[in-house]
Design a protein around this motif. Structure first.
Motif, PDB file in Angstrom:
ATOM      1  N   GLY A 135       0.829  -1.064  -0.073  1.00  0.00           N
ATOM      2  CA  GLY A 135       0.161  -0.137  -0.188  1.00  0.00           C
ATOM      3  C   GLY A 135       0.732   1.296   0.143  1.00  0.00           C
ATOM      4  O   GLY A 135       0.190   2.447   0.072  1.00  0.00           O
ATOM      5  N   ARG A 136       2.247   1.094   0.115  1.00  0.00           N
ATOM      6  CA  ARG A 136       3.344   2.149   0.097  1.00  0.00           C
ATOM      7  C   ARG A 136       3.919   2.556  -1.320  1.00  0.00           C
ATOM      8  O   ARG A 136       4.348   1.546  -1.687  1.00  0.00           O
ATOM      9  N   LEU A 137       3.783   3.679  -1.792  1.00  0.00           N
ATOM     10  CA  LEU A 137       4.808   3.824  -3.056  1.00  0.00           C
ATOM     11  C   LEU A 137       6.457   3.933  -2.274  1.00  0.00           C
ATOM     12  O   LEU A 137       6.454   4.615  -1.437  1.00  0.00           O
ATOM     13  N   PRO A 138       7.305   3.367  -2.939  1.00  0.00           N
ATOM     14  CA  PRO A 138       8.754   3.265  -2.735  1.00  0.00           C
ATOM     15  C   PRO A 138       9.453   4.496  -2.695  1.00  0.00           C
ATOM     16  O   PRO A 138       9.936   5.022  -3.840  1.00  0.00           O
ATOM     17  N   LEU A 139       9.509   5.269  -1.702  1.00  0.00           N
ATOM     18  CA  LEU A 139      10.034   6.526  -1.561  1.00  0.00           C
ATOM     19  C   LEU A 139      11.539   6.421  -2.069  1.00  0.00           C
ATOM     20  O   LEU A 139      12.098   7.357  -2.603  1.00  0.00           O
ATOM     21  N   GLY A 146      17.234  10.699  -8.420  1.00  0.00           N
ATOM     22  CA  GLY A 146      17.863  11.970  -8.678  1.00  0.00           C
ATOM     23  C   GLY A 146      19.281  12.055  -9.006  1.00  0.00           C
ATOM     24  O   GLY A 146      19.518  12.955 -10.142  1.00  0.00           O
ATOM     25  N   PRO A 147      20.240  11.318  -8.516  1.00  0.00           N
ATOM     26  CA  PRO A 147      21.574  11.431  -9.019  1.00  0.00           C
ATOM     27  C   PRO A 147      21.698  11.092 -10.474  1.00  0.00           C
ATOM     28  O   PRO A 147      22.461  12.151 -11.179  1.00  0.00           O
ATOM     29  N   PRO A 148      21.307  10.097 -11.114  1.00  0.00           N
ATOM     30  CA  PRO A 148      21.379  10.029 -12.542  1.00  0.00           C
ATOM     31  C   PRO A 148      20.694  10.806 -13.310  1.00  0.00           C
ATOM     32  O   PRO A 148      21.276  11.451 -14.385  1.00  0.00           O
ATOM     33  N   LEU A 149      19.693  11.481 -12.780  1.00  0.00           N
ATOM     34  CA  LEU A 149      19.007  12.459 -13.432  1.00  0.00           C
ATOM     35  C   LEU A 149      19.744  13.819 -13.565  1.00  0.00           C
ATOM     36  O   LEU A 149      19.850  14.417 -14.500  1.00  0.00           O
ATOM     37  N   ALA A 193      14.826  19.352 -16.511  1.00  0.00           N
ATOM     38  CA  ALA A 193      14.467  20.259 -15.372  1.00  0.00           C
ATOM     39  C   ALA A 193      13.225  20.287 -14.561  1.00  0.00           C
ATOM     40  O   ALA A 193      13.214  20.060 -13.469  1.00  0.00           O
ATOM     41  N   ARG A 194      12.081  19.983 -15.448  1.00  0.00           N
ATOM     42  CA  ARG A 194      10.911  20.073 -14.744  1.00  0.00           C
ATOM     43  C   ARG A 194      10.738  18.595 -14.394  1.00  0.00           C
ATOM     44  O   ARG A 194      10.287  18.280 -13.197  1.00  0.00           O
ATOM     45  N   THR A 195      11.440  17.329 -14.960  1.00  0.00           N
ATOM     46  CA  THR A 195      11.343  16.223 -14.211  1.00  0.00           C
ATOM     47  C   THR A 195      12.185  16.230 -12.855  1.00  0.00           C
ATOM     48  O   THR A 195      11.730  15.435 -11.997  1.00  0.00           O
ATOM     49  N   GLN A 196      13.262  16.827 -12.922  1.00  0.00           N
ATOM     50  CA  GLN A 196      14.008  16.925 -11.735  1.00  0.00           C
ATOM     51  C   GLN A 196      13.185  17.491 -10.554  1.00  0.00           C
ATOM     52  O   GLN A 196      13.324  17.189  -9.577  1.00  0.00           O
ATOM     53  N   VAL A 199      10.663  14.969  -9.222  1.00  0.00           N
ATOM     54  CA  VAL A 199      11.429  14.011  -8.598  1.00  0.00           C
ATOM     55  C   VAL A 199      11.810  14.478  -7.432  1.00  0.00           C
ATOM     56  O   VAL A 199      11.623  13.411  -6.387  1.00  0.00           O
ATOM     57  N   THR A 200      12.216  15.568  -7.419  1.00  0.00           N
ATOM     58  CA  THR A 200      12.773  16.144  -5.927  1.00  0.00           C
ATOM     59  C   THR A 200      11.574  16.554  -4.954  1.00  0.00           C
ATOM     60  O   THR A 200      11.656  16.066  -3.854  1.00  0.00           O
ATOM     61  N   GLU A 201      10.394  16.833  -5.443  1.00  0.00           N
ATOM     62  CA  GLU A 201       9.114  17.235  -4.731  1.00  0.00           C
ATOM     63  C   GLU A 201       8.282  16.132  -4.433  1.00  0.00           C
ATOM     64  O   GLU A 201       7.674  15.935  -3.363  1.00  0.00           O
ATOM     65  N   ALA A 202       8.396  15.144  -5.232  1.00  0.00           N
ATOM     66  CA  ALA A 202       7.392  14.106  -4.999  1.00  0.00           C
ATOM     67  C   ALA A 202       7.488  13.411  -3.502  1.00  0.00           C
ATOM     68  O   ALA A 202       6.398  13.146  -2.729  1.00  0.00           O
TER      69      ALA A 202
END
Length: 579
Positions: A135-139, A146-149, A193-196, A199-202
């Motif tokens: 029931g949890r998303l793997p945060l 983040g790093p490879p992005l 940049a939008r994807t970053q 990913v950072t805020e999610a």
């Protein structure tokens, strides 16, 4: 022995041999240059294909584009190493071209190399690595992107800057390739940049640091509002360390169910929307095209409806539910099977034919919301497909995310479907109270021209009703609902048009057909907003023309229009020159 001391016949033979060697070397170098330039041109094409695939979240195409970019950019980069190429770079006439080819090839090769680890992660996501567990998303896995992005982003930015810094005189296809590469890398950089940001805020938005509380508002496109549709159903959503819970669903417009809410409306908003903005109801709360403002008002209402503050508001329309069903698979609610192909028809038409009573309609909508939400948080959901559905919805202005945290709200503005003060935002509101917007089709056409002494614009808003001529065949709920509403002729619909102009621009005239029409006008947040309305009859089209002028130097950005019930973005055809 020096060549000059050789007999004439022998000397001519040596010179011919030397000339032949020079010619041969020249041909070999030319062949190499031709090959390298060909690889560079191919790499340019695959860089564009990679950008397009990223925008469309097309993994197979992205995989092919990146692999091909890696091959051609790598071959081109290898071909520009060594003493012979160094010599070419220092020759007159062709030195600039040789240096440009070397720089571009090596920069694109680094982009391809940095993209490989990222593509591997995307492929893992496609195989279900981000699916909920227990029931949890793997945060932690989201954070690991983040790093490879970031490395890929750095490679793209470095390539963009290196190519932009080339300042030689280039000829032929090389000049064209360099001209085309810069905007491709600009767009790719913006996409990354939008994807970053996402990913950072999610993890934060999903409750990594503390539980987050959201008001999820479902907008019914069958009764159009400027931000999407009637806010007939809502839900309280809690995000806690990756677990999403739907606490309850309710109707924020049912005054018998929810507590009355106080909304802080400006005098300009009251002037513009008049009786539409009732003090104690949310029925018309999203009548303004400014989605951020509408969402903030819903956040105010949540204090009364839920008994506590929310951290954010999510606006989502019915068409989006169809997109989500593409990722979750079909659901069955009270004997009705809903999938991506029939969700809009069943929810916006079938529901009213099946359930004449308003209470039954609200119950059904709440059950559908719960069923889809349960699928979204289940192990079997295709997370990549789900992300694509949400991205599509935001890009088509069907969904909007508002956060009370102003810094985070600002950071997410580019990916949350938000406009700019330089945009023309046109909203549509049904003021007849029925569900006739199910038959409404709209489009906007026109343009603006900015000059040093005069700026002007003209836009046509076209409203077409595909309603049947015989309105008696429609479910009762499609007709006028009384109480808050204006009287409407059978089969017709009254649509209020709300135009929020770019900052510095003002309306000079509004025509309906060939007749001028009166309009209300007020300044909201430093921008002029005008409203007027028209009655659209069944099987007919009304066209409103909005004439405007701007002060030289004022920008004119994008054009926005409220989306309707048909899948896809709003129909906008705008030409803006010199702005």
């Amino acid at each position: 022995m020096p060549v000059a001391m050789l007999p004439p016949l022998r000397r001519r033979s040596v010179l011919r041999y030397a000339l032949g060697v020079v010619v041969l070397l020249g041909l070999l170098v030319s062949w190499r240059v031709w090959q390298v330039r060909g690889d560079l041109l191919q790499a340019r094409d695959y860089a564009e294909a990679l950008r397009a695939a990223g925008d469309e979240r097309d993994l197979p195409d992205a995989r092919v584009a990146l692999a091909s970019l890696e091959v051609h950019a790598g071959d081109a980069a290898d071909g520009t190493r060594g003493p012979s190429w160094w010599l070419l770079e220092h020759l007159p006439l062709i030195g600039d071209d040789a240096r440009a080819v070397a720089t571009s090839s090596q920069a694109l090769s680094e982009v391809a190399r940095a993209g490989r680890p990222l593509l591997n992660i995307v492929e893992e996501i496609d195989r279900g690595s981000l699916s909920p567990e227990g029931g949890r998303l793997p945060l932690d896995r989201i954070e690991a992107i983040g790093p490879p992005l970031s490395q890929f982003s750095d490679a793209v930015i470095d390539a963009r800057d290196e190519i932009a810094g080339l300042n030689g005189s280039y000829v032929g296809r090389l000049s064209t390739a360099l001209d085309e590469l810069s905007p491709v890398l600009d767009d790719l950089s913006a996409t990354v940049a939008r994807t970053q940001t996402a990913v950072t805020e999610a993890p934060v938005l999903l409750g990594a640091d503390k539980p987050m509380r959201y008001l999820l508002v479902f907008q019914n496109n069958g009764e159009i509002r400027a931000t999407g549709g009637l806010p007939g159903s809502a839900a309280e959503v809690i995000a806690d360390r990756g677990r999403l819970r739907l606490r309850r669903t309710f109707s924020p417009i049912d005054r018998d169910v929810v507590a009355p809410a106080e909304f802080r409306l400006s005098s300009a908003e009251r002037t513009l929307y008049g009786p539409l903005l009732q003090r104690h109801t949310a029925i018309f709360l999203n009548s303004m095209p400014d989605r951020s403002r509408a969402a903030s008002l819903f956040a105010e209402g949540a204090q009364a409806w839920l008994g506590q503050r929310v951290d954010g508001v999510i606006l989502m329309d019915t068409v989006t539910l169809g997109y989500l069903l593409q990722a979750t698979g079909p659901v069955s609610v009270e004997g009705v099977r809903l999938d991506a192909t029939n969700a809009v028809r069943e929810l916006l038409y079938g529901t009213y034919a099946r359930f004449p009573r308003l209470a039954d309609q609200d119950r059904f909508f709440g059950s559908v919301s719960s069923a889809i939400f349960e699928r979204i948080t289940g192990r079997s959901v295709d997370v990549a497909e789900l992300a694509g559905a949400l991205r599509r919805s935001f890009s088509e202005q069907r969904s909007y995310l508002y956060l009370r945290d102003r810094a985070r709200d600002s950071a997410l503005r580019d990916i949350a479907g938000s406009g700019s003060p330089s945009d023309l935002e046109v909203g549509l509101n049904d003021v007849g109270g029925g569900k006739m917007s199910y038959f409404l089709r709209s489009r906007i056409q026109g343009g603006a021209t900015c000059g040093s002494t005069r700026s002007s614009g003209s836009f046509r808003v076209q409203l077409t009703s595909e309603a049947p001529l015989d309105a008696s065949r429609l479910p009762d709920r499609f007709e006028n609902a009384g109480e808050h509403w204006q009287p409407v002729r059978d089969g017709a619909q009254i649509v209020q048009v709300v135009a929020m102009l770019p900052r510095g621009w003002s309306v000079t005239r509004v025509d309906l057909g060939s007749r001028p029409v009166a309009f209300r006008s007020a300044a909201v947040g430093g921008r002029e907003v005008v409203t007027f309305q028209t009655e659209v009859l069944a099987q007919e089209t009304d066209t409103a023309t909005i004439e405007m002028r701007g002060t030289p130097g004022d920008a004119f950005g994008d054009v926005w229009l409220t989306p309707g019930v048909t899948a896809g973005g709003p129909s906008v055809d705008a030409q803006v020159k010199g702005c």
